[in-house]
Motif scaffolding. Structure first.
Motif, short mmCIF file in Angstrom:
data_model
loop_
_atom_site.label_atom_id
_atom_site.label_comp_id
_atom_site.label_asym_id
_atom_site.label_seq_id
_atom_site.Cartn_x
_atom_site.Cartn_y
_atom_site.Cartn_z
N HIS A 123 0.83 -1.20 0.00
CA HIS A 123 0.00 0.00 0.00
C HIS A 123 0.87 1.25 0.00
O HIS A 123 2.06 1.20 0.26
CB HIS A 123 -0.97 0.01 1.19
N ILE A 124 0.24 2.36 -0.26
CA ILE A 124 0.91 3.66 -0.31
C ILE A 124 0.74 4.34 1.05
O ILE A 124 -0.34 4.32 1.64
CB ILE A 124 0.31 4.53 -1.43
N ASP A 125 1.81 4.97 1.53
CA ASP A 125 1.76 5.83 2.71
C ASP A 125 1.92 7.27 2.25
O ASP A 125 2.84 7.59 1.48
CB ASP A 125 2.91 5.52 3.68
N LEU A 126 1.05 8.13 2.72
CA LEU A 126 1.14 9.57 2.44
C LEU A 126 1.54 10.27 3.73
O LEU A 126 1.05 9.92 4.81
CB LEU A 126 -0.21 10.10 1.96
N ARG A 127 2.42 11.28 3.63
CA ARG A 127 2.80 12.05 4.81
C ARG A 127 2.57 13.53 4.53
O ARG A 127 3.45 14.24 4.04
CB ARG A 127 4.26 11.81 5.20
N PRO A 128 1.37 14.02 4.83
CA PRO A 128 1.07 15.44 4.62
C PRO A 128 1.60 16.28 5.78
O PRO A 128 1.98 15.76 6.83
CB PRO A 128 -0.46 15.45 4.61
N VAL B 205 -5.95 4.86 8.34
CA VAL B 205 -6.12 4.01 7.16
C VAL B 205 -7.38 4.43 6.42
O VAL B 205 -8.46 4.52 7.00
CB VAL B 205 -6.18 2.51 7.54
N LEU B 206 -7.21 4.69 5.14
CA LEU B 206 -8.32 5.02 4.25
C LEU B 206 -8.32 4.03 3.09
O LEU B 206 -7.33 3.32 2.88
CB LEU B 206 -8.17 6.44 3.69
N ALA B 207 -9.40 4.03 2.33
CA ALA B 207 -9.47 3.24 1.10
C ALA B 207 -9.89 4.17 -0.02
O ALA B 207 -10.73 5.06 0.17
CB ALA B 207 -10.46 2.09 1.24
N ASP B 208 -9.29 3.99 -1.19
CA ASP B 208 -9.66 4.78 -2.37
C ASP B 208 -11.03 4.32 -2.88
O ASP B 208 -11.63 3.40 -2.31
CB ASP B 208 -8.55 4.72 -3.42
N PRO B 209 -11.57 4.93 -3.92
CA PRO B 209 -12.91 4.56 -4.39
C PRO B 209 -13.09 3.10 -4.80
O PRO B 209 -14.22 2.61 -4.84
CB PRO B 209 -13.14 5.49 -5.59
N VAL C 161 -11.30 12.19 2.10
CA VAL C 161 -12.65 11.65 2.33
C VAL C 161 -13.65 12.44 1.50
O VAL C 161 -14.56 11.85 0.89
CB VAL C 161 -12.99 11.65 3.84
N ASN C 162 -13.49 13.75 1.43
CA ASN C 162 -14.39 14.56 0.60
C ASN C 162 -14.27 14.20 -0.88
O ASN C 162 -15.21 14.38 -1.65
CB ASN C 162 -14.12 16.05 0.80
N MET C 163 -13.10 13.68 -1.29
CA MET C 163 -12.89 13.25 -2.67
C MET C 163 -13.45 11.85 -2.94
O MET C 163 -13.49 11.41 -4.08
CB MET C 163 -11.39 13.22 -2.99
N GLY C 164 -13.83 11.12 -1.90
CA GLY C 164 -14.38 9.78 -2.11
C GLY C 164 -13.67 8.66 -1.39
O GLY C 164 -14.06 7.50 -1.52
N ALA C 165 -12.61 8.96 -0.64
CA ALA C 165 -11.96 7.93 0.18
C ALA C 165 -12.87 7.62 1.36
O ALA C 165 -13.77 8.40 1.69
CB ALA C 165 -10.60 8.41 0.67
N ARG C 166 -12.63 6.50 2.01
CA ARG C 166 -13.41 6.16 3.20
C ARG C 166 -12.48 5.56 4.25
O ARG C 166 -11.43 4.98 3.92
CB ARG C 166 -14.54 5.21 2.87
N HIS C 167 -12.85 5.73 5.51
CA HIS C 167 -12.09 5.15 6.62
C HIS C 167 -12.28 3.64 6.61
O HIS C 167 -13.38 3.15 6.35
CB HIS C 167 -12.58 5.71 7.96
N GLU D 237 -6.49 0.08 0.20
CA GLU D 237 -6.11 0.77 1.42
C GLU D 237 -4.83 1.57 1.22
O GLU D 237 -3.94 1.19 0.46
CB GLU D 237 -5.86 -0.23 2.56
N PHE D 238 -4.76 2.69 1.94
CA PHE D 238 -3.54 3.48 2.02
C PHE D 238 -3.54 4.19 3.37
O PHE D 238 -4.57 4.28 4.02
CB PHE D 238 -3.42 4.48 0.85
N CYS D 239 -2.37 4.66 3.79
CA CYS D 239 -2.25 5.29 5.10
C CYS D 239 -1.90 6.75 4.96
O CYS D 239 -1.12 7.13 4.09
CB CYS D 239 -1.17 4.60 5.93
N VAL D 240 -2.47 7.55 5.85
CA VAL D 240 -2.11 8.96 5.95
C VAL D 240 -1.40 9.09 7.29
O VAL D 240 -2.00 8.91 8.35
CB VAL D 240 -3.36 9.87 5.88
N LEU D 241 -0.10 9.37 7.22
CA LEU D 241 0.75 9.41 8.39
C LEU D 241 0.73 10.79 9.05
O LEU D 241 0.42 11.79 8.41
CB LEU D 241 2.19 9.07 7.99
#
Length: 119
Positions: free
Chosen positions: A66-71, A101-105, A82-88, A109-113
């Motif tokens: 999976h992909i990890d994002l670090r904003p 942990v979120l999931a794309d449309p 989530v507003n774009m369509g991801a879900r917890h 799964e992917f993680c937001v760190l």
């Protein structure tokens, strides 16, 4: 001689739709598009890219990769995605971890760190 990482390939029910979703999420651009393959990258010259290809079946198990994002702001980024369509999703991560942990449309799964602290 070592190999260079070119792409991560994602099987998708609707490759064009999912590629466009990830391009928006990451601020990437479409660098190649054919009916059976669409690639996104930060820039046309920058590797690696994400390539989306057709899959005949829906995703039904937890990703093994999976992909990890670090904003810079985890809470704001989670809200945006989530507003774009991801879900917890709950993959058994438990409470008190440093990621969400979120999931794309399509359910990948992917993680937001959390923001990285001082090294």
């Amino acid at each position: 001689m070592a190999s260079q990482w070119e792409n991560l390939v994602v099987d998708a029910r609707d490759p064009a739709r999912l590629a466009r979703w990830w391009a928006e999420a990451l601020g990437y651009q479409i660098t190649y598009e054919k009916p059976d393959e669409i690639e996104i990258r930060r820039t046309a010259e920058e590797l690696p890219g994400l390539v989306f290809v057709p899959a005949s079946e829906a995703k039904d198990l937890k990703n093994r990769l999976h992909i990890d994002l670090r904003p810079s702001d985890q809470e704001a980024e989670v809200e945006r995605l989530v507003n774009m369509g991801a879900r917890h999703v709950d993959i058994g991560q438990g409470a008190g971890v440093g990621w969400i942990v979120l999931a794309d449309p399509e359910g990948n799964e992917f993680c937001v760190l959390k923001q990285r602290g001082p090294v």
